[in-house]
Design a protein around this motif. Structure first.
Motif, mmCIF file in Angstrom:
data_model
loop_
_atom_site.group_PDB
_atom_site.id
_atom_site.type_symbol
_atom_site.label_atom_id
_atom_site.label_comp_id
_atom_site.label_asym_id
_atom_site.label_seq_id
_atom_site.Cartn_x
_atom_site.Cartn_y
_atom_site.Cartn_z
ATOM 1 N N PRO A 55 39.250 38.400 69.412
ATOM 2 C CA PRO A 55 37.873 38.740 69.751
ATOM 3 C C PRO A 55 38.013 39.764 70.818
ATOM 4 O O PRO A 55 38.777 39.636 71.639
ATOM 5 C CB PRO A 55 37.235 37.637 70.170
ATOM 6 N N ARG A 56 36.908 40.742 71.048
ATOM 7 C CA ARG A 56 36.879 41.780 72.131
ATOM 8 C C ARG A 56 36.295 40.950 73.349
ATOM 9 O O ARG A 56 35.626 40.138 73.199
ATOM 10 C CB ARG A 56 35.871 42.792 71.778
ATOM 11 N N GLU A 57 36.929 41.148 74.593
ATOM 12 C CA GLU A 57 36.741 40.496 75.677
ATOM 13 C C GLU A 57 35.192 40.488 76.174
ATOM 14 O O GLU A 57 34.443 39.588 76.533
ATOM 15 C CB GLU A 57 37.559 41.092 76.712
ATOM 16 N N ASP A 58 34.690 41.836 76.030
ATOM 17 C CA ASP A 58 33.258 42.021 76.422
ATOM 18 C C ASP A 58 32.071 41.303 75.458
ATOM 19 O O ASP A 58 30.892 41.374 75.474
ATOM 20 C CB ASP A 58 32.904 43.251 76.485
ATOM 21 N N ARG A 59 32.721 40.743 74.230
ATOM 22 C CA ARG A 59 31.811 40.062 73.225
ATOM 23 C C ARG A 59 32.045 38.557 73.387
ATOM 24 O O ARG A 59 31.364 37.728 72.699
ATOM 25 C CB ARG A 59 32.173 40.479 72.164
ATOM 26 N N VAL A 60 32.966 38.083 74.101
ATOM 27 C CA VAL A 60 33.266 36.538 74.172
ATOM 28 C C VAL A 60 31.849 35.557 74.312
ATOM 29 O O VAL A 60 31.662 34.648 73.661
ATOM 30 C CB VAL A 60 34.546 36.189 75.008
ATOM 31 N N ALA A 61 31.281 36.018 75.601
ATOM 32 C CA ALA A 61 30.079 35.511 75.984
ATOM 33 C C ALA A 61 28.852 35.338 74.821
ATOM 34 O O ALA A 61 28.451 34.424 74.674
ATOM 35 C CB ALA A 61 29.530 36.100 77.192
ATOM 36 N N ALA A 62 28.875 36.566 74.280
ATOM 37 C CA ALA A 62 27.763 36.838 73.164
ATOM 38 C C ALA A 62 28.066 35.999 71.948
ATOM 39 O O ALA A 62 27.069 35.375 71.288
ATOM 40 C CB ALA A 62 27.710 38.064 72.828
ATOM 41 N N LEU A 63 29.406 35.411 71.781
ATOM 42 C CA LEU A 63 29.618 34.665 70.606
ATOM 43 C C LEU A 63 29.916 33.286 70.928
ATOM 44 O O LEU A 63 30.208 32.551 69.988
ATOM 45 C CB LEU A 63 31.026 35.314 70.131
ATOM 46 N N VAL B 153 35.087 31.506 74.323
ATOM 47 C CA VAL B 153 36.209 31.803 73.959
ATOM 48 C C VAL B 153 36.731 31.148 72.707
ATOM 49 O O VAL B 153 36.900 31.945 71.718
ATOM 50 C CB VAL B 153 37.410 31.435 75.021
ATOM 51 N N GLU B 154 36.544 29.756 72.498
ATOM 52 C CA GLU B 154 36.916 29.308 71.397
ATOM 53 C C GLU B 154 35.836 29.574 70.211
ATOM 54 O O GLU B 154 36.365 29.977 68.937
ATOM 55 C CB GLU B 154 36.615 27.624 71.482
ATOM 56 N N ALA B 155 34.615 29.749 70.702
ATOM 57 C CA ALA B 155 33.789 29.991 69.366
ATOM 58 C C ALA B 155 33.915 31.521 69.147
ATOM 59 O O ALA B 155 33.795 31.801 67.743
ATOM 60 C CB ALA B 155 32.377 29.911 69.998
ATOM 61 N N ALA B 156 34.331 32.320 69.987
ATOM 62 C CA ALA B 156 34.741 33.712 69.617
ATOM 63 C C ALA B 156 35.858 33.873 68.582
ATOM 64 O O ALA B 156 35.819 34.734 67.776
ATOM 65 C CB ALA B 156 34.779 34.468 70.859
ATOM 66 N N ARG B 157 36.861 33.074 69.138
ATOM 67 C CA ARG B 157 38.107 33.143 68.218
ATOM 68 C C ARG B 157 37.821 32.547 66.817
ATOM 69 O O ARG B 157 38.262 33.166 65.951
ATOM 70 C CB ARG B 157 39.133 32.396 68.942
ATOM 71 N N ASP B 158 36.943 31.629 66.656
ATOM 72 C CA ASP B 158 36.763 31.210 65.403
ATOM 73 C C ASP B 158 35.874 32.081 64.733
ATOM 74 O O ASP B 158 36.024 32.102 63.470
ATOM 75 C CB ASP B 158 35.943 29.751 65.665
ATOM 76 N N PHE C 284 44.127 47.845 68.249
ATOM 77 C CA PHE C 284 44.474 46.845 67.412
ATOM 78 C C PHE C 284 44.665 45.626 68.344
ATOM 79 O O PHE C 284 45.344 45.736 69.448
ATOM 80 C CB PHE C 284 45.411 47.096 66.644
ATOM 81 N N GLY C 285 44.523 44.424 67.819
ATOM 82 C CA GLY C 285 44.677 43.140 68.635
ATOM 83 C C GLY C 285 45.045 41.971 67.493
ATOM 84 O O GLY C 285 44.816 41.629 66.552
ATOM 85 N N CYS C 286 45.591 40.980 68.519
ATOM 86 C CA CYS C 286 45.985 39.920 67.662
ATOM 87 C C CYS C 286 46.143 38.704 68.578
ATOM 88 O O CYS C 286 46.747 38.910 69.910
ATOM 89 C CB CYS C 286 47.204 39.753 66.662
ATOM 90 N N ASP C 287 45.711 37.482 68.277
ATOM 91 C CA ASP C 287 45.923 36.227 69.138
ATOM 92 C C ASP C 287 47.129 35.240 68.700
ATOM 93 O O ASP C 287 47.049 35.073 67.475
ATOM 94 C CB ASP C 287 44.775 35.402 69.275
ATOM 95 N N LEU C 288 48.008 35.116 69.548
ATOM 96 C CA LEU C 288 49.126 34.216 69.300
ATOM 97 C C LEU C 288 48.989 32.847 69.414
ATOM 98 O O LEU C 288 48.476 32.746 70.394
ATOM 99 C CB LEU C 288 50.501 34.660 69.486
ATOM 100 N N TRP C 289 48.692 31.966 68.404
ATOM 101 C CA TRP C 289 48.500 30.493 68.887
ATOM 102 C C TRP C 289 49.746 29.693 68.815
ATOM 103 O O TRP C 289 50.427 29.621 67.672
ATOM 104 C CB TRP C 289 47.325 30.064 67.747
ATOM 105 N N VAL C 290 50.299 29.017 69.850
ATOM 106 C CA VAL C 290 51.274 28.246 69.930
ATOM 107 C C VAL C 290 50.641 26.808 69.691
ATOM 108 O O VAL C 290 49.765 26.074 70.632
ATOM 109 C CB VAL C 290 51.875 28.170 71.460
ATOM 110 N N GLU C 291 50.766 26.112 68.729
ATOM 111 C CA GLU C 291 49.775 24.770 68.506
ATOM 112 C C GLU C 291 51.004 23.596 68.284
ATOM 113 O O GLU C 291 52.112 23.836 67.288
ATOM 114 C CB GLU C 291 49.105 24.699 67.197
#
Length: 245
Positions: free
Chosen positions: A91-99, A102-107, A233-240
């Protein structure tokens, strides 16, 4: 109606008679508490490649080890952690709050997709970056190279489907016999960015470039629409964590 009323009263009377037979004459309370801690520590929190060009092959890395709580000497109950490294749209950093945070934006970015991936004005790109995920490889350090914990991490080449493929690893604090000989308390992962070309502008050796890094990939599947030139371009790497034992 009268019959039903009588039955109801009879049942109530039975309850009143039987209830005292099950009354408790003694009670004990068991207090249950637990401190919940993360098992892993990951550093750094972000990787920046800056401006890149088609068919560049750039390396970066990040480090995974046990958290402070897991590492403490008094923690002897569990000694291994299995984990996976997944990749999801960013997600774009400036849209995280609107979404919604953080977790909701990533989803939201993960569960949705652009209607027209080649249109930089597609509404999806207002909230999420064009995906860099298919072009990121994950290479393990292959340490230790011998012993019971040898080569227990599994990497992933670039030019893959991020929804289906992921890397995995195991950290070992102590062995099953309690020793730390040839244990595996940390992993360093090399993250390669294999920069894609723009469809219609790819070099003649594009297929060789792709197959040199991933022999089973179809080069045509990983060309980027030329209309996305100049985009970030962007990508989040998730270590689970998948297992602690």
């Amino acid at each position: 109606m009268k019959t039903k009323l009588i039955i109801g009263l009879a049942a109530l009377g039975t309850s009143l008679v039987i209830l005292p037979l099950f009354a408790a004459f003694e009670a004990h309370v068991v207090n249950v508490t637990a401190r919940i801690e993360n098992a892993l520590f990951v550093q750094p929190e972000s990787l920046e490649y800056g401006t890149v060009f088609p068919q560049e092959h750039l390396d970066s890395s990040f480090f995974i080890t046990f958290s402070q709580s897991f590492s403490t000497a008094s923690q002897e109950r569990v000694g291994k952690v299995d984990y996976v490294i997944k990749q999801k749209p960013k997600p774009r950093e400036d849209r995280v709050a609107a979404l919604g945070g953080v977790e909701a934006a990533r989803d939201w970015c993960h569960l949705n997709a652009p209607v027209n991936p080649g249109d930089p004005n597609d509404p999806y790109y207002t909230d999420c970056y064009p995906s860099l995920c298919p072009y990121l490889s994950k290479h393990p350090d292959n340490i230790p190279a011998s012993g019971p914990n040898a080569l227990n991490d599994y990497g992933l080449p670039p030019f893959h489907d991020p929804e289906l493929s992921y890397a995995s690893g195991t950290l070992v604090k102590f062995n099953s016999n309690g020793t730390t000989i040839n244990n595996d308390p940390n992993d360093t992962w090399t993250i390669d960015l294999a920069v894609p070309c723009f469809d219609g502008y790819c070099a003649q050796d594009w297929a060789d470039f792709v197959h040199g890094l991933n022999p089973v990939a179809d080069p045509d599947d990983y060309m980027v629409p030329p209309t996305l030139e100049h985009q970030v371009f962007g990508c989040d790497l998730w270590v689970e964590v998948t297992k602690i034992y």
